[in-house]
Motif scaffolding. Structure first.
Motif, mmCIF file in Angstrom:
data_model
loop_
_atom_site.group_PDB
_atom_site.id
_atom_site.type_symbol
_atom_site.label_atom_id
_atom_site.label_comp_id
_atom_site.label_asym_id
_atom_site.label_seq_id
_atom_site.Cartn_x
_atom_site.Cartn_y
_atom_site.Cartn_z
ATOM 1 N N CYS A 22 -14.683 66.118 -4.808
ATOM 2 C CA CYS A 22 -14.846 64.674 -4.980
ATOM 3 C C CYS A 22 -13.462 64.050 -5.092
ATOM 4 O O CYS A 22 -12.572 64.588 -5.752
ATOM 5 N N ALA A 35 -12.817 61.001 -6.421
ATOM 6 C CA ALA A 35 -12.761 59.924 -7.406
ATOM 7 C C ALA A 35 -11.484 59.928 -8.255
ATOM 8 O O ALA A 35 -10.835 58.882 -8.392
ATOM 9 N N CYS A 39 -19.039 65.500 -14.817
ATOM 10 C CA CYS A 39 -19.656 65.167 -13.527
ATOM 11 C C CYS A 39 -21.118 65.624 -13.477
ATOM 12 O O CYS A 39 -21.585 66.178 -12.471
ATOM 13 N N CYS A 59 -15.008 57.405 -12.427
ATOM 14 C CA CYS A 59 -16.247 57.342 -11.659
ATOM 15 C C CYS A 59 -17.291 56.593 -12.461
ATOM 16 O O CYS A 59 -17.368 56.739 -13.690
ATOM 17 N N CYS A 60 -18.124 55.816 -11.750
ATOM 18 C CA CYS A 60 -19.164 55.053 -12.421
ATOM 19 C C CYS A 60 -20.199 55.945 -13.089
ATOM 20 O O CYS A 60 -20.889 55.514 -14.020
ATOM 21 N N CYS A 114 -23.732 64.127 -10.498
ATOM 22 C CA CYS A 114 -23.552 64.654 -9.143
ATOM 23 C C CYS A 114 -23.821 66.157 -9.096
ATOM 24 O O CYS A 114 -24.410 66.665 -8.129
ATOM 25 N N TYR A 166 -19.399 57.544 -2.488
ATOM 26 C CA TYR A 166 -18.722 56.245 -2.501
ATOM 27 C C TYR A 166 -17.205 56.437 -2.526
ATOM 28 O O TYR A 166 -16.474 55.821 -1.732
ATOM 29 N N TYR A 167 -16.735 57.301 -3.404
ATOM 30 C CA TYR A 167 -15.284 57.484 -3.565
ATOM 31 C C TYR A 167 -14.667 58.243 -2.398
ATOM 32 O O TYR A 167 -13.483 58.069 -2.097
ATOM 33 N N GLU A 216 -11.530 52.904 -13.418
ATOM 34 C CA GLU A 216 -12.612 51.997 -13.766
ATOM 35 C C GLU A 216 -12.509 51.649 -15.244
ATOM 36 O O GLU A 216 -12.423 52.541 -16.095
ATOM 37 N N ALA A 220 -22.750 59.903 -6.379
ATOM 38 C CA ALA A 220 -21.719 58.902 -6.613
ATOM 39 C C ALA A 220 -20.451 59.247 -5.846
ATOM 40 O O ALA A 220 -19.726 58.369 -5.389
ATOM 41 N N ARG A 221 -20.178 60.528 -5.679
ATOM 42 C CA ARG A 221 -18.943 60.951 -5.012
ATOM 43 C C ARG A 221 -18.852 60.419 -3.591
ATOM 44 O O ARG A 221 -17.758 60.239 -3.065
ATOM 45 N N ASN A 244 -19.461 58.932 -14.532
ATOM 46 C CA ASN A 244 -18.829 59.855 -15.466
ATOM 47 C C ASN A 244 -18.224 59.088 -16.634
ATOM 48 O O ASN A 244 -17.025 58.804 -16.661
#
Length: 537
Positions: free
Chosen positions: A22, A24, A81, A40-41, A84, A99-100, A30, A96-97, A43
């Motif tokens: 990942c 992120a 994490c 990450c959103c 995911c 996205y990053y 964030e 989510a990964r 985590n």
């Protein structure tokens, strides 16, 4: 520091070039309403720093960020994490990964993050039924009876963020309601002054349209997502308490006109719930007719999530949606995959319920059955470890716990094959509770819940073959970012199931916070004082 890959059949093993599983931690910072910074959103359990304790440069280049990058470069998803990793392991849900992994990576030790995401306060005019106090000021004061959340971001932060904005390629705003958060308007003003601006996006509840909103929209090209959880006034206004259906619909038209004129994108976000699933098809048609992509969010709370319905009721939902699919999928193009995916997820949930044995859980809200479930998972048959294998397992478990829990003491308890405790050396876990009264594993987890004054969440459970990794969270009944985290690793020996455990109190409230009138079992953590470090906990 031991950074071995996660031991699961579904992890991606380390490659020669150490391509991360990942991206992120290499691309994102964030900022949440407490001043915590995460990568990450999904985590929140392993923040890389806090703006009240470190500078932004110290956070981005600090040891926790480095640990995240090193771990994910080795395929190790154990540093928070959970979501995911669970979805990779069990094949359920979006990652989510993904996205990053769309953002460019500048190297293994990047100078600047590409993506900045801001949720700088919980100021919000709504009290959505599935939301919590850390995301809504209205919920915090009216439903949770907590004092207003302090503002964690002062002048030092806004001075330090300037070069990060200049180097960013994407910035995103959420809430609370982002248009009501005063700190967000300061960031927007800084962005307006830049000659070379990053891509801007925001998620709004669609209830606000005023001169300040128009100022932001006039000066910045924004991608916009509107949260909408009902296609009738009755449904939307019963879920998004305080919203007006007519106002939201009128503003969706305004945002659609804006994005078409500016060449940006409008999406709609739908929280799929037991109280709105029958309107998802209506929302898909509404969005499709306007060229809007509809994105669905999973609601994990048992009283709201449609996937949490009793089996008989869930079967009716699935069969009804599958019947609707026979004609709806032909009407959809932009939103066809969304519809097929969501119906498939609910069908998969039905099929999973027919399996035998305890199911591993992830981010599972409080439930009276949790203590027994945790015990059942520990007692599920795993190979008995002896001699060198056992010593290696204990050594590895200690290394993993020390790394994850910032070096906090490691405690131990042992249960026989029936779950009765034969050894309990865990004074920190018990938090003053008498060990003599704790008889078995379920009793232990009930005691922990009482001793720490919180509601027991199951954060993650992974059976790695010769050991079980579990993380529990003592928090509030609703999903909020405050609580005490306990991580446990269990192995089976000739003497029974031996569990090593450690506490991570980084997100826990101070022990001297007392407010008897608060009708929740765990008080909220105050944000950092502006520009002042928090007291060490």
């Amino acid at each position: 520091m031991d950074l071995r890959p996660i031991r699961t059949a579904h992890h991606r093993p380390p490659t020669v070039d150490r391509t991360p599983i990942c991206d992120a931690p290499f691309v994102a910072m964030e900022f949440d309403a407490f001043g915590d910074v995460q990568v990450c959103c999904a985590n929140a359990l392993y923040p890389i720093g806090n703006v009240g304790e470190q500078s932004l440069r110290e956070i981005w280049s600090g040891p926790r960020a480095a640990a995240m990058r090193a771990a994910l470069s080795e395929g190790d998803m154990s540093l928070g994490c959970s979501v995911c990793r669970y979805r990779l392991t069990y094949g359920h849900g979006d990652l989510a990964r993904d996205y990053y992994n769309n953002f460019p990576v500048s190297g293994g030790d990047p100078d600047w993050p590409f993506s900045l995401q801001f949720s700088l306060h919980n100021t919000c005019n709504l009290a959505c039924v599935m939301c919590g106090a850390d995301r809504s000021s209205r919920i915090r004061t009216q439903r949770s009876s907590l004092p207003p959340l302090p503002h964690a971001y002062g002048e030092t932060f806004f001075e330090q963020i300037q070069p990060f904005l200049e180097h960013a390629g994407a910035v995103d705003f959420s809430g609370g309601e982002p248009f009501l958060v005063r700190e967000h308007h300061r960031i927007w003003d800084l962005l307006i002054e830049l000659d070379d601006r990053p891509l801007c996006s925001l998620t709004t509840n669609g209830t606000i349209w005023n001169e300040r909103v128009e100022h932001v929209l006039d000066h910045l090209d924004n991608h916009i997502s509107v949260s909408i959880d009902g296609m009738t006034p009755e449904t939307l206004e019963s879920i998004r308490v305080g919203a007006s259906f007519d106002t939201v619909m009128r503003n969706i038209d305004r945002f659609l006109t804006y994005t078409r004129e500016r060449g940006t994108i409008l999406t709609m976000s739908w929280s799929l719930m037991a109280t709105n699933w029958w309107e998802l098809g209506m929302a898909a048609r509404f969005a499709e007719e306007r060229g809007i992509q509809l994105k669905v969010q999973t609601v994990i709370e048992p009283e709201f999530g449609v996937q949490r319905l009793p089996t008989a009721e869930l079967r009716v939902v699935v069969e009804t949606m599958e019947a609707e699919s026979t004609h709806l999928v032909d009407e959809l193009d932009l939103n066809r995959d969304m519809w097929v995916r969501e119906v498939g997820r609910l069908r998969q949930e039905l099929e999973l319920r027919s399996g035998s044995g305890p199911r591993a859980r992830c981010m599972e809200p409080p439930d009276p059955g949790h203590p027994q479930h945790l015990a059942d998972m520990m007692l599920t048959g795993r190979p008995v470890l002896r001699d060198a294998d056992l010593e290696a397992a204990f050594s590895e478990a200690r290394t993993d716990l020390e790394r994850w829990c910032d070096g906090s003491p490691i405690e131990r308890f042992v249960a026989d094959e029936r779950g009765r405790l034969v050894e309990l050396d865990a004074p920190l876990l018990l938090a003053g509770a008498a060990p003599d009264g704790v008889v078995d594993l379920p009793d232990l987890f009930r005691t922990l819940e009482t001793a720490h004054g919180g509601s027991l969440w199951i954060g993650e459970q992974f059976d790695e073959g010769d050991r079980l990794v579990q993380m529990i969270w003592m928090g509030r009944p609703m999903r909020d970012k405050v609580g005490l985290v306990i991580r446990m690793i269990s192995v089976t020996t000739e003497d029974g199931v031996v569990t090593l455990a450690a506490i991570n109190d980084r997100l826990a409230p101070p022990s001297d916070e007392v407010a008897a009138e608060v009708p929740v079992t765990l008080l909220d953590r105050p944000a950092a004082s502006v520009d002042q470090p928090r007291n060490a906990r």
